[in-house]
Design a protein around this motif. Structure first.
Motif, PDB file in Angstrom:
ATOM      1  N   GLU A 252       0.949  -1.053  -0.169  1.00 21.33           N
ATOM      2  CA  GLU A 252       0.120   0.031  -0.124  1.00 21.33           C
ATOM      3  C   GLU A 252       0.788   1.065  -0.044  1.00 21.33           C
ATOM      4  O   GLU A 252       1.730   1.341   0.739  1.00 21.33           O
ATOM      5  N   GLY A 253       0.320   2.312  -0.990  1.00 21.26           N
ATOM      6  CA  GLY A 253       1.346   3.337  -1.078  1.00 21.26           C
ATOM      7  C   GLY A 253       2.636   3.408  -1.648  1.00 21.26           C
ATOM      8  O   GLY A 253       3.329   4.452  -1.450  1.00 21.26           O
ATOM      9  N   VAL A 254       3.068   2.302  -2.085  1.00 25.61           N
ATOM     10  CA  VAL A 254       4.336   2.409  -2.742  1.00 25.61           C
ATOM     11  C   VAL A 254       3.992   2.290  -4.420  1.00 25.61           C
ATOM     12  O   VAL A 254       3.472   1.383  -5.057  1.00 25.61           O
ATOM     13  N   TRP A 255       4.684   3.372  -5.065  1.00 23.33           N
ATOM     14  CA  TRP A 255       4.681   3.432  -6.324  1.00 23.33           C
ATOM     15  C   TRP A 255       5.791   3.178  -7.344  1.00 23.33           C
ATOM     16  O   TRP A 255       6.870   3.850  -6.640  1.00 23.33           O
ATOM     17  N   ALA A 256       5.594   2.983  -8.195  1.00 27.05           N
ATOM     18  CA  ALA A 256       6.824   3.139  -9.534  1.00 27.05           C
ATOM     19  C   ALA A 256       6.531   4.294 -10.095  1.00 27.05           C
ATOM     20  O   ALA A 256       5.442   4.826 -10.594  1.00 27.05           O
ATOM     21  N   ILE A 257       7.833   5.116 -10.213  1.00 25.18           N
ATOM     22  CA  ILE A 257       7.638   6.319 -11.191  1.00 25.18           C
ATOM     23  C   ILE A 257       8.190   5.991 -12.371  1.00 25.18           C
ATOM     24  O   ILE A 257       9.321   5.531 -12.725  1.00 25.18           O
ATOM     25  N   VAL A 258       7.332   6.125 -13.520  1.00 25.56           N
ATOM     26  CA  VAL A 258       7.664   5.921 -14.918  1.00 25.56           C
ATOM     27  C   VAL A 258       7.651   6.936 -15.740  1.00 25.56           C
ATOM     28  O   VAL A 258       6.631   7.647 -15.671  1.00 25.56           O
ATOM     29  N   SER A 259       8.680   7.038 -16.732  1.00 30.60           N
ATOM     30  CA  SER A 259       8.824   8.165 -17.521  1.00 30.60           C
ATOM     31  C   SER A 259       7.612   8.029 -18.759  1.00 30.60           C
ATOM     32  O   SER A 259       8.012   6.765 -19.177  1.00 30.60           O
ATOM     33  N   LYS A 260       6.996   8.877 -19.096  1.00 29.70           N
ATOM     34  CA  LYS A 260       5.971   8.669 -20.261  1.00 29.70           C
ATOM     35  C   LYS A 260       6.899   8.560 -21.424  1.00 29.70           C
ATOM     36  O   LYS A 260       6.553   8.021 -22.371  1.00 29.70           O
TER      37      LYS A 260
ATOM     38  N   GLY B 201      12.060   5.509 -10.789  1.00 27.05           N
ATOM     39  CA  GLY B 201      12.501   5.657  -9.429  1.00 27.05           C
ATOM     40  C   GLY B 201      11.068   4.939  -8.869  1.00 27.05           C
ATOM     41  O   GLY B 201      10.249   4.350  -9.442  1.00 27.05           O
ATOM     42  N   SER B 202      11.082   5.054  -7.526  1.00 18.23           N
ATOM     43  CA  SER B 202      10.015   4.879  -6.578  1.00 18.23           C
ATOM     44  C   SER B 202       9.634   5.866  -5.580  1.00 18.23           C
ATOM     45  O   SER B 202      10.325   6.599  -5.463  1.00 18.23           O
ATOM     46  N   ILE B 203       8.524   5.756  -4.923  1.00 15.54           N
ATOM     47  CA  ILE B 203       7.822   6.705  -4.025  1.00 15.54           C
ATOM     48  C   ILE B 203       7.085   5.992  -3.112  1.00 15.54           C
ATOM     49  O   ILE B 203       6.172   5.181  -3.526  1.00 15.54           O
ATOM     50  N   GLY B 204       7.222   6.402  -1.979  1.00 14.07           N
ATOM     51  CA  GLY B 204       6.159   5.526  -0.838  1.00 14.07           C
ATOM     52  C   GLY B 204       5.323   6.925  -0.195  1.00 14.07           C
ATOM     53  O   GLY B 204       5.842   7.637   0.293  1.00 14.07           O
ATOM     54  N   ILE B 205       4.036   6.820  -0.316  1.00 19.27           N
ATOM     55  CA  ILE B 205       3.420   7.710   0.289  1.00 19.27           C
ATOM     56  C   ILE B 205       2.613   6.782   1.529  1.00 19.27           C
ATOM     57  O   ILE B 205       1.617   6.133   1.458  1.00 19.27           O
ATOM     58  N   ILE B 206       2.676   7.415   2.795  1.00 22.05           N
ATOM     59  CA  ILE B 206       2.318   6.745   4.031  1.00 22.05           C
ATOM     60  C   ILE B 206       1.458   7.931   4.695  1.00 22.05           C
ATOM     61  O   ILE B 206       1.861   8.786   5.035  1.00 22.05           O
ATOM     62  N   PRO B 207       0.015   7.560   4.618  1.00 23.91           N
ATOM     63  CA  PRO B 207      -0.728   8.356   5.546  1.00 23.91           C
ATOM     64  C   PRO B 207      -0.350   8.526   6.906  1.00 23.91           C
ATOM     65  O   PRO B 207       0.084   7.681   7.743  1.00 23.91           O
TER      66      PRO B 207
END
Length: 82
Positions: A61-69, A76-82
């Motif tokens: 939950e809240g972990v995303w791959a960052i993809v270049s269009k 990269g990746s990003i984690g968004i934790i509420p």
């Protein structure tokens, strides 16, 4: 529960990771200078990369791959934790 929809900007897509991201992640994470500050050793094989993806990124939950269009590659990746 994991996220199922993407977040898009003009240049990027944030989306859940999948095992098909292994080649892009491996290309970045085999660099010995990339993960040292976070305490990560360089990845040595695609199989090891898939293990890392399944352990840390896929289905979290809240972990995303960052993809270049532009390139369609995971950059990269990003984690968004509420």
């Amino acid at each position: 529960m994991t996220q199922t929809s993407n977040i898009e900007t003009n240049r990027l897509v944030l989306r859940p990771f999948s095992e098909s991201d292994a080649p892009d992640v491996f290309e970045s994470c085999k660099n010995p200078n990339l993960g040292n500050n976070a305490g990560w050793k360089p990845l040595e094989t695609i199989e090891e990369t898939i293990d890392v993806l399944n352990t840390i990124f896929i289905g979290k939950e809240g972990v995303w791959a960052i993809v270049s269009k532009e390139t369609k590659q995971v950059i990269g990746s990003i984690g968004i934790i509420p």
